[in-house]
Design a protein around this motif. Structure first.
Motif, PDB file in Angstrom:
ATOM      1  N   GLU A  28       8.590  10.759  -2.838  1.00 53.54           N
ATOM      2  CA  GLU A  28       8.011  11.287  -1.600  1.00 53.54           C
ATOM      3  C   GLU A  28       6.835  10.427  -1.154  1.00 53.54           C
ATOM      4  OE1 GLU A  28       8.280  12.411   1.191  1.00 53.54           O
ATOM      5  OE2 GLU A  28       8.681  14.547   0.839  1.00 53.54           O
ATOM      6  N   THR A  29       6.512  10.526   0.138  1.00 52.59           N
ATOM      7  CA  THR A  29       5.332   9.879   0.710  1.00 52.59           C
ATOM      8  C   THR A  29       4.292  10.940   1.027  1.00 52.59           C
ATOM      9  OG1 THR A  29       6.260  10.057   2.935  1.00 52.59           O
ATOM     10  CG2 THR A  29       6.696   8.019   1.722  1.00 52.59           C
ATOM     11  N   THR A  30       3.015  10.523   1.083  1.00 50.38           N
ATOM     12  CA  THR A  30       1.964  11.517   1.291  1.00 50.38           C
ATOM     13  C   THR A  30       0.666  10.868   1.756  1.00 50.38           C
ATOM     14  OG1 THR A  30       0.782  13.360   0.216  1.00 50.38           O
ATOM     15  CG2 THR A  30       1.081  11.359  -1.075  1.00 50.38           C
ATOM     16  N   THR A  31      -0.166  11.664   2.415  1.00 51.63           N
ATOM     17  CA  THR A  31      -1.563  11.286   2.613  1.00 51.63           C
ATOM     18  C   THR A  31      -2.454  12.125   1.694  1.00 51.63           C
ATOM     19  OG1 THR A  31      -1.805  12.849   4.451  1.00 51.63           O
ATOM     20  CG2 THR A  31      -1.217  10.563   5.004  1.00 51.63           C
ATOM     21  N   GLY A  32      -1.833  12.927   0.843  1.00 48.98           N
ATOM     22  CA  GLY A  32      -2.608  13.680  -0.142  1.00 48.98           C
ATOM     23  C   GLY A  32      -2.015  15.013  -0.529  1.00 48.98           C
ATOM     24  N   ASN A  33      -1.967  15.956   0.397  1.00 50.43           N
ATOM     25  CA  ASN A  33      -1.573  17.321   0.050  1.00 50.43           C
ATOM     26  C   ASN A  33      -0.115  17.440  -0.371  1.00 50.43           C
ATOM     27  OD1 ASN A  33      -4.085  18.526   0.395  1.00 50.43           O
ATOM     28  ND2 ASN A  33      -3.778  18.814   2.588  1.00 50.43           N
ATOM     29  N   ALA A  34       0.783  16.776   0.347  1.00 48.34           N
ATOM     30  CA  ALA A  34       2.196  16.829  -0.024  1.00 48.34           C
ATOM     31  C   ALA A  34       2.407  16.215  -1.403  1.00 48.34           C
ATOM     32  CB  ALA A  34       3.048  16.111   1.021  1.00 48.34           C
ATOM     33  N   GLY A  35       1.720  15.116  -1.674  1.00 45.91           N
ATOM     34  CA  GLY A  35       1.869  14.452  -2.962  1.00 45.91           C
ATOM     35  C   GLY A  35       1.411  15.310  -4.123  1.00 45.91           C
ATOM     36  N   ALA A  36       0.284  16.000  -3.947  1.00 43.34           N
ATOM     37  CA  ALA A  36      -0.203  16.888  -5.008  1.00 43.34           C
ATOM     38  C   ALA A  36       0.793  18.012  -5.266  1.00 43.34           C
ATOM     39  CB  ALA A  36      -1.563  17.459  -4.624  1.00 43.34           C
ATOM     40  N   ALA A  37       1.377  18.548  -4.192  1.00 43.20           N
ATOM     41  CA  ALA A  37       2.349  19.630  -4.336  1.00 43.20           C
ATOM     42  C   ALA A  37       3.599  19.159  -5.073  1.00 43.20           C
ATOM     43  CB  ALA A  37       2.723  20.180  -2.960  1.00 43.20           C
ATOM     44  N   VAL A  38       4.120  17.983  -4.693  1.00 52.07           N
ATOM     45  CA  VAL A  38       5.314  17.448  -5.358  1.00 52.07           C
ATOM     46  C   VAL A  38       5.025  17.163  -6.827  1.00 52.07           C
ATOM     47  CG1 VAL A  38       6.915  15.508  -5.461  1.00 52.07           C
ATOM     48  CG2 VAL A  38       6.298  16.475  -3.262  1.00 52.07           C
ATOM     49  N   ALA A  39       3.876  16.551  -7.105  1.00 53.61           N
ATOM     50  CA  ALA A  39       3.523  16.222  -8.487  1.00 53.61           C
ATOM     51  C   ALA A  39       3.431  17.482  -9.340  1.00 53.61           C
ATOM     52  CB  ALA A  39       2.200  15.457  -8.512  1.00 53.61           C
ATOM     53  N   TRP A  40       2.800  18.518  -8.805  1.00 58.00           N
ATOM     54  CA  TRP A  40       2.640  19.780  -9.533  1.00 58.00           C
ATOM     55  C   TRP A  40       3.996  20.419  -9.822  1.00 58.00           C
ATOM     56  CZ3 TRP A  40       3.459  25.060  -8.299  1.00 58.00           C
ATOM     57  CH2 TRP A  40       2.811  25.982  -9.131  1.00 58.00           C
ATOM     58  N   LEU A  41       4.868  20.440  -8.817  1.00 59.46           N
ATOM     59  CA  LEU A  41       6.191  21.031  -9.008  1.00 59.46           C
ATOM     60  C   LEU A  41       7.050  20.191  -9.949  1.00 59.46           C
ATOM     61  CD1 LEU A  41       6.890  22.246  -5.375  1.00 59.46           C
ATOM     62  CD2 LEU A  41       6.774  23.699  -7.413  1.00 59.46           C
ATOM     63  N   ALA A  42       6.911  18.866  -9.877  1.00 53.90           N
ATOM     64  CA  ALA A  42       7.653  18.005 -10.799  1.00 53.90           C
ATOM     65  C   ALA A  42       7.285  18.333 -12.240  1.00 53.90           C
ATOM     66  CB  ALA A  42       7.360  16.534 -10.494  1.00 53.90           C
ATOM     67  N   ARG A  43       5.999  18.511 -12.490  1.00 51.99           N
ATOM     68  CA  ARG A  43       5.556  18.858 -13.841  1.00 51.99           C
ATOM     69  C   ARG A  43       6.091  20.231 -14.254  1.00 51.99           C
ATOM     70  NH1 ARG A  43      -0.640  18.712 -16.100  1.00 51.99           N
ATOM     71  NH2 ARG A  43      -0.456  16.555 -15.411  1.00 51.99           N
TER      72      ARG A  43
END
Length: 347
Positions: free
Chosen positions: A91-106
């Motif tokens: 995914e691409t992000t400026t911040g918030n989307a990336g944190a959400a994807v990373a958290w869900l991936a974990r």
């Protein structure tokens, strides 16, 4: 943004009971943290208006994107398109989307690769990093500075072109939330749930939303207009990069109202003002008007909010500044809706 499409089977596949439990636990956590809070100001009090904000800061990772990506991942698993054993989330992000994807991936056992402009605030970069999975492929790839979303998309496409057959032995699952109807539907469901919990409120007359890739703004607009077909939807953009304004009203209209558009388009309302990138889920017909905001206007509001103990981020402060602006000329009793997207600590 183009991407390699996720594969799709023609029928839904039942998830294991354990997998269903994992998704349900996350949904329950999101539901428990859905908050609609009243926001006050001298402008609102002086005009006899009221405002309630969806406090997305209360969600995991302090991001409104968690329910969006949960919906995408769960639906893709249901149709057999992805699984942790065979796919890496991208995914691409400026911040918030990336944190959400990373958290869900974990949480869900995925490996993940996230692309992000390198000149985002250090706090946002660290916010994504701290949520990445602790094992397997867990990459945050920083893209060239001063090119914001456009430069990030270019690097992202180059990566996909080089790895059409996969990466580190797995296929790439390009989530691409800005191009998925599920993203809009997930936000619409969240707002509908908030309204159902607060059904004693008077209907919202005007909603103030930041204009980024359109998924959040469109989902909010749809939900609010189901409750009140007369709700006006007002978008907020940085004066430096009024990209959606230009698409809806044209450059000539901007010039007439506000003067020439800056050439560099650099701004600090992260998540909005993605100059040059078109997003297919942005339904411009849902937006009644757009207010480009000068930096000093939202910074003044942000300082005022901090003094009142409400430490919201830049884009949230911009929306609340527009609430105040409109309240001054609104009829007493007008009920405003807006969003607190993230905290000031992410800037």
């Amino acid at each position: 943004m183009t991407s390699l499409p996720l594969e799709s089977n023609s029928h839904e596949l039942p998830l294991s009971l354990e997998r269903q439990r994992q998704f349900e636990e996350i949904r329950t956590e999101i539901s428990r943290r859905l908050v609609l809070r009243e926001v006050s100001s001298s402008a609102l009090e002086g005009s006899g208006c009221t405002c309630h904000a969806w406090d997305a800061i209360a969600l995991p990772t302090e991001s409104h994107y968690v329910p969006v990506f949960l919906s995408i991942i769960e639906q893709q698993e249901h149709v057999g398109s992805i699984s942790p054993d065979t796919h890496i989330l991208v995914e691409t992000t400026t911040g918030n989307a990336g944190a959400a994807v990373a958290w869900l991936a974990r949480k869900l056992g995925y490996e993940v690769i996230i692309f992000m402009p390198e000149d985002m605030p250090d706090a946002r970069i660290e916010d994504v990093r701290k949520h990445l999975p602790e094992t397997g492929c867990a990459e945050l790839r920083l893209t060239p500075a001063k090119r914001y979303v456009e430069g990030m998309v270019e690097v992202f496409r180059q990566f996909l072109a080089r790895h059409k057959k996969g990466y580190q032995g797995k296929k790439l699952a390009i989530l691409n939330h800005s191009r998925r109807s599920e993203s809009v539907e997930a936000i619409e469901d969240v707002i509908s749930a908030l309204l159902a919990r607060n059904d004693s409120f008077t209907p919202f007359d005007t909603a103030i939303v930041a204009l980024g890739n359109g998924t959040t703004a469109s989902g909010i607009a749809r939900a609010l207009r189901k409750a009140n077909s007369e709700t006006r939807i007002i978008g907020v953009e940085p004066m430096e990069a009024p990209w959606i304004f230009v698409q809806k009203f044209g450059e000539a209209e901007f010039l007439e109202r506000y003067g020439p558009i800056r050439e560099d388009h650099n701004h600090q309302l992260l998540g909005s003002g993605g100059w040059g990138v078109k997003f297919p889920n942005f339904d411009l017909a849902l937006i009644d008007d757009i207010i480009p905001l000068q930096q000093d206007a939202w910074q003044t509001k942000q300082r005022q909010l901090q003094g009142d103990g409400l430490a919201v981020g830049n884009t949230s402060a911009a929306c609340l500044a527009v609430v105040d602006l409109l309240a001054k000329t609104s009829t007493a009793g007008t009920h405003f809706f807006t969003v607190m997207y993230d905290p000031i600590t992410k800037y």
